[in-house]
Design a protein around this motif. Sequence first.
Motif, PDB file in Angstrom:
ATOM      1  N   THR A  38      10.076  -5.121  -3.565  1.00 31.20           N
ATOM      2  CA  THR A  38      10.513  -4.739  -5.031  1.00 31.20           C
ATOM      3  C   THR A  38      10.320  -5.982  -5.895  1.00 31.20           C
ATOM      4  O   THR A  38      10.861  -5.987  -6.869  1.00 31.20           O
ATOM      5  CB  THR A  38      12.193  -4.689  -4.670  1.00 31.20           C
ATOM      6  OG1 THR A  38      12.649  -5.825  -4.072  1.00 31.20           O
ATOM      7  CG2 THR A  38      12.665  -3.685  -3.809  1.00 31.20           C
ATOM      8  N   LYS A  39       9.348  -6.910  -5.458  1.00 30.76           N
ATOM      9  CA  LYS A  39       9.098  -7.802  -6.229  1.00 30.76           C
ATOM     10  C   LYS A  39       8.706  -7.689  -7.675  1.00 30.76           C
ATOM     11  O   LYS A  39       8.681  -8.326  -8.683  1.00 30.76           O
ATOM     12  CB  LYS A  39       7.928  -8.859  -5.472  1.00 30.76           C
ATOM     13  CG  LYS A  39       8.738  -9.822  -4.643  1.00 30.76           C
ATOM     14  CD  LYS A  39       7.789 -10.703  -4.020  1.00 30.76           C
ATOM     15  CE  LYS A  39       8.537 -11.761  -3.008  1.00 30.76           C
ATOM     16  NZ  LYS A  39       7.614 -12.843  -2.535  1.00 30.76           N
ATOM     17  N   MET A  40       7.768  -6.504  -7.674  1.00 35.95           N
ATOM     18  CA  MET A  40       7.058  -6.100  -9.050  1.00 35.95           C
ATOM     19  C   MET A  40       7.820  -5.116  -9.560  1.00 35.95           C
ATOM     20  O   MET A  40       7.612  -4.785 -10.818  1.00 35.95           O
ATOM     21  CB  MET A  40       5.684  -5.690  -8.682  1.00 35.95           C
ATOM     22  CG  MET A  40       4.589  -6.460  -8.341  1.00 35.95           C
ATOM     23  SD  MET A  40       4.669  -7.707  -9.461  1.00 35.95           S
ATOM     24  CE  MET A  40       4.087  -8.967  -8.545  1.00 35.95           C
ATOM     25  N   VAL A  41       9.030  -4.943  -9.107  1.00 34.28           N
ATOM     26  CA  VAL A  41       9.944  -3.893  -9.644  1.00 34.28           C
ATOM     27  C   VAL A  41      10.561  -4.444 -11.071  1.00 34.28           C
ATOM     28  O   VAL A  41      10.684  -5.707 -11.103  1.00 34.28           O
ATOM     29  CB  VAL A  41      11.201  -3.306  -8.847  1.00 34.28           C
ATOM     30  CG1 VAL A  41      12.093  -2.393  -9.637  1.00 34.28           C
ATOM     31  CG2 VAL A  41      10.381  -2.493  -7.756  1.00 34.28           C
ATOM     32  N   SER A  42      10.414  -3.850 -12.185  1.00 30.16           N
ATOM     33  CA  SER A  42      10.931  -4.492 -13.342  1.00 30.16           C
ATOM     34  C   SER A  42      12.410  -5.024 -13.217  1.00 30.16           C
ATOM     35  O   SER A  42      13.166  -4.580 -12.174  1.00 30.16           O
ATOM     36  CB  SER A  42      10.989  -3.188 -14.456  1.00 30.16           C
ATOM     37  OG  SER A  42      12.038  -2.347 -14.005  1.00 30.16           O
ATOM     38  N   LEU A  43      12.854  -6.071 -13.945  1.00 28.81           N
ATOM     39  CA  LEU A  43      14.151  -6.764 -13.615  1.00 28.81           C
ATOM     40  C   LEU A  43      14.905  -6.208 -14.649  1.00 28.81           C
ATOM     41  O   LEU A  43      14.786  -5.627 -15.632  1.00 28.81           O
ATOM     42  CB  LEU A  43      13.642  -8.185 -13.864  1.00 28.81           C
ATOM     43  CG  LEU A  43      12.936  -9.097 -12.951  1.00 28.81           C
ATOM     44  CD1 LEU A  43      12.483 -10.358 -13.583  1.00 28.81           C
ATOM     45  CD2 LEU A  43      13.326  -9.318 -11.485  1.00 28.81           C
ATOM     46  N   SER A  44      16.352  -6.245 -14.010  1.00 27.48           N
ATOM     47  CA  SER A  44      17.350  -5.656 -14.808  1.00 27.48           C
ATOM     48  C   SER A  44      17.596  -6.710 -16.131  1.00 27.48           C
ATOM     49  O   SER A  44      17.025  -7.950 -16.098  1.00 27.48           O
ATOM     50  CB  SER A  44      18.585  -5.758 -14.315  1.00 27.48           C
ATOM     51  OG  SER A  44      19.044  -7.169 -13.797  1.00 27.48           O
ATOM     52  N   GLN A  45      18.490  -6.537 -17.058  1.00 33.63           N
ATOM     53  CA  GLN A  45      18.653  -7.410 -18.309  1.00 33.63           C
ATOM     54  C   GLN A  45      19.410  -8.484 -17.854  1.00 33.63           C
ATOM     55  O   GLN A  45      19.139  -9.732 -18.400  1.00 33.63           O
ATOM     56  CB  GLN A  45      19.741  -6.372 -19.276  1.00 33.63           C
ATOM     57  CG  GLN A  45      20.035  -7.334 -20.548  1.00 33.63           C
ATOM     58  CD  GLN A  45      18.899  -7.385 -21.238  1.00 33.63           C
ATOM     59  OE1 GLN A  45      17.919  -6.817 -21.404  1.00 33.63           O
ATOM     60  NE2 GLN A  45      18.734  -8.306 -22.028  1.00 33.63           N
ATOM     61  N   ALA A  46      20.463  -8.314 -16.991  1.00 30.50           N
ATOM     62  CA  ALA A  46      21.011  -9.543 -16.377  1.00 30.50           C
ATOM     63  C   ALA A  46      20.127 -10.549 -15.742  1.00 30.50           C
ATOM     64  O   ALA A  46      20.248 -11.828 -16.082  1.00 30.50           O
ATOM     65  CB  ALA A  46      22.042  -9.212 -15.242  1.00 30.50           C
TER      66      ALA A  46
END
Length: 177
Positions: free
Chosen positions: A80-88
């Motif tokens: 999941t490292k390359m999964v986009s990050l949430s706004q938070a």
Amino acid sequence: MNRKAIIEGLLYVSGEEGLTLDQLAYCMECDDLEGIKKDIEALKLEYETRGVELVEFASRYKFVTKEFVYPYAQKLYEDTKMVSLSQAAMETLAIIAYKQPITRVEIEEIRGVNCEVMLKKLAARGLVEATDRLDTIGKPLLYCVTKEFLDAFQLETLEELPALNTIKQEDLFAEVE
């Protein structure tokens, strides 16, 4: 009142900071320090066969993940490292990147919400790390971004971070009194 359950809950919500015996006694309005110590020892025994344990470091009690869990936790986040990050996550990362080194409490004062879980997720992804402790009461951890953060955002140094809008920068980094 189930004192042992209260101790467990207080230690859980204190997170990585942990609590001293005096802090526990104060929160529970209890003068029985020996009784609290006995309850802590009983909790330690209860957690012997679980994935977390109750430890004491520098006179502070806290829950930590047992060492045998680490490779599994790494596996949890490796895909999941390359999964986009949430706004938070992005907000927390931005605060750390622009204001590092910074404590969890300072980040929470800026964001206005608890960020302990977010910090753990970002650390598990290798984007932030606790690099030191602030030399003040409680010795809170100081967070900084990592080389992996720089790699993920294709930066050579933090100086390459985009300049913040002056108004937003003042709001973001306003001194907390």
